[in-house]
Design a protein around this motif. Structure first.
Motif, PDB file in Angstrom:
ATOM      1  N   PRO A  16      26.017  65.522  26.304  1.00  0.00           N
ATOM      2  CA  PRO A  16      26.500  65.098  24.989  1.00  0.00           C
ATOM      3  C   PRO A  16      27.424  63.888  25.038  1.00  0.00           C
ATOM      4  CG  PRO A  16      27.047  67.394  25.401  1.00  0.00           C
ATOM      5  CD  PRO A  16      26.398  66.867  26.625  1.00  0.00           C
ATOM      6  N   ASP A  17      28.025  63.635  26.195  1.00  0.00           N
ATOM      7  CA  ASP A  17      28.905  62.473  26.315  1.00  0.00           C
ATOM      8  C   ASP A  17      28.116  61.165  26.293  1.00  0.00           C
ATOM      9  OD1 ASP A  17      31.175  64.080  26.489  1.00  0.00           O
ATOM     10  OD2 ASP A  17      30.981  64.259  28.664  1.00  0.00           O
ATOM     11  N   GLU A  46      22.119  71.427  13.883  1.00  0.00           N
ATOM     12  CA  GLU A  46      22.131  72.240  15.095  1.00  0.00           C
ATOM     13  C   GLU A  46      22.602  71.423  16.305  1.00  0.00           C
ATOM     14  OE1 GLU A  46      21.816  75.428  17.633  1.00  0.00           O
ATOM     15  OE2 GLU A  46      21.703  75.447  15.450  1.00  0.00           O
ATOM     16  N   ILE A  48      24.639  68.898  16.206  1.00  0.00           N
ATOM     17  CA  ILE A  48      26.087  68.724  16.023  1.00  0.00           C
ATOM     18  C   ILE A  48      26.825  69.986  16.439  1.00  0.00           C
ATOM     19  CG2 ILE A  48      27.894  68.415  14.283  1.00  0.00           C
ATOM     20  CD1 ILE A  48      25.872  66.540  12.822  1.00  0.00           C
ATOM     21  N   GLU A  49      26.316  71.155  16.051  1.00  0.00           N
ATOM     22  CA  GLU A  49      26.953  72.427  16.439  1.00  0.00           C
ATOM     23  C   GLU A  49      26.970  72.596  17.959  1.00  0.00           C
ATOM     24  OE1 GLU A  49      28.567  74.827  14.703  1.00  0.00           O
ATOM     25  OE2 GLU A  49      28.421  73.472  12.991  1.00  0.00           O
ATOM     26  N   ARG A  50      25.887  72.257  18.609  1.00  0.00           N
ATOM     27  CA  ARG A  50      25.819  72.410  20.067  1.00  0.00           C
ATOM     28  C   ARG A  50      26.785  71.458  20.772  1.00  0.00           C
ATOM     29  NH1 ARG A  50      19.367  73.474  21.267  1.00  0.00           N
ATOM     30  NH2 ARG A  50      19.212  75.223  19.830  1.00  0.00           N
ATOM     31  N   VAL A  51      26.910  70.247  20.266  1.00  0.00           N
ATOM     32  CA  VAL A  51      27.855  69.293  20.857  1.00  0.00           C
ATOM     33  C   VAL A  51      29.286  69.795  20.657  1.00  0.00           C
ATOM     34  CG1 VAL A  51      28.797  66.956  20.700  1.00  0.00           C
ATOM     35  CG2 VAL A  51      26.326  67.303  20.709  1.00  0.00           C
ATOM     36  N   MET A  52      29.584  70.295  19.463  1.00  0.00           N
ATOM     37  CA  MET A  52      30.932  70.819  19.196  1.00  0.00           C
ATOM     38  C   MET A  52      31.241  72.016  20.088  1.00  0.00           C
ATOM     39  SD  MET A  52      31.057  70.332  15.037  1.00  0.00           S
ATOM     40  CE  MET A  52      32.069  71.744  14.845  1.00  0.00           C
ATOM     41  N   ALA A  53      30.273  72.912  20.279  1.00  0.00           N
ATOM     42  CA  ALA A  53      30.478  74.072  21.151  1.00  0.00           C
ATOM     43  C   ALA A  53      30.695  73.633  22.597  1.00  0.00           C
ATOM     44  CB  ALA A  53      29.288  75.022  21.055  1.00  0.00           C
ATOM     45  N   ARG A  55      31.976  70.749  23.645  1.00  0.00           N
ATOM     46  CA  ARG A  55      33.318  70.164  23.743  1.00  0.00           C
ATOM     47  C   ARG A  55      34.399  71.242  23.686  1.00  0.00           C
ATOM     48  NH1 ARG A  55      32.167  65.146  24.195  1.00  0.00           N
ATOM     49  NH2 ARG A  55      30.716  64.029  22.871  1.00  0.00           N
ATOM     50  N   ALA A  56      34.191  72.270  22.871  1.00  0.00           N
ATOM     51  CA  ALA A  56      35.153  73.375  22.800  1.00  0.00           C
ATOM     52  C   ALA A  56      35.243  74.091  24.142  1.00  0.00           C
ATOM     53  CB  ALA A  56      34.758  74.349  21.695  1.00  0.00           C
ATOM     54  N   ARG A  57      34.101  74.277  24.821  1.00  0.00           N
ATOM     55  CA  ARG A  57      34.125  74.913  26.149  1.00  0.00           C
ATOM     56  C   ARG A  57      34.869  74.051  27.155  1.00  0.00           C
ATOM     57  NH1 ARG A  57      28.697  75.847  24.956  1.00  0.00           N
ATOM     58  NH2 ARG A  57      28.054  74.300  26.477  1.00  0.00           N
TER      59      ARG A  57
END
Length: 105
Positions: A16-17, A46, A48-53, A55-57
């Motif tokens: 994602p980076d 979806e 966007i959600e996966r990228v956010m998840a 980054r949260a990890r």
């Protein structure tokens, strides 16, 4: 890495980076910083959600490392498998985690 699906059904991982942008025209197209483009089945929201998840990890792992203090030299991450890949994996036990060492300043 996040997992995405090509239109032919094959699954692959994207860093994602390296994503520059994601378009929905009407297929979802992921454009990387080097200009590579991938058409995927997942909708824009979806991705966007996966990228956010993802980054949260990353942030949660960094926070966990900070709390464990300077004496914690090794971080063990769990292996996540959805299906057994070899006959030895069918007994329900996961392989031992691979130790990751922090870089020294």
């Amino acid at each position: 890495m996040i997992l995405v699906t090509r239109l032919n059904g094959s699954v692959f991982a994207v860093n994602p980076d390296l994503i520059q942008r994601v378009d929905s025209t009407p297929d979802t197209v992921i454009t990387l910083v080097d200009g590579a483009k991938f058409v995927v089945t997942e909708p824009l929201a979806e991705i966007i959600e996966r990228v956010m998840a993802f980054r949260a990890r990353v942030v949660a792992t960094a926070h966990s490392l900070e709390e464990s203090g300077p004496g914690a030299d090794v971080l063990e991450l769990p292996h996540h498998t959805t299906e057994p890949t070899t006959p030895s994996d069918t007994d329900g036990e996961l392989p031992a985690p691979v130790p990751l060492h922090r870089r020294r300043p």
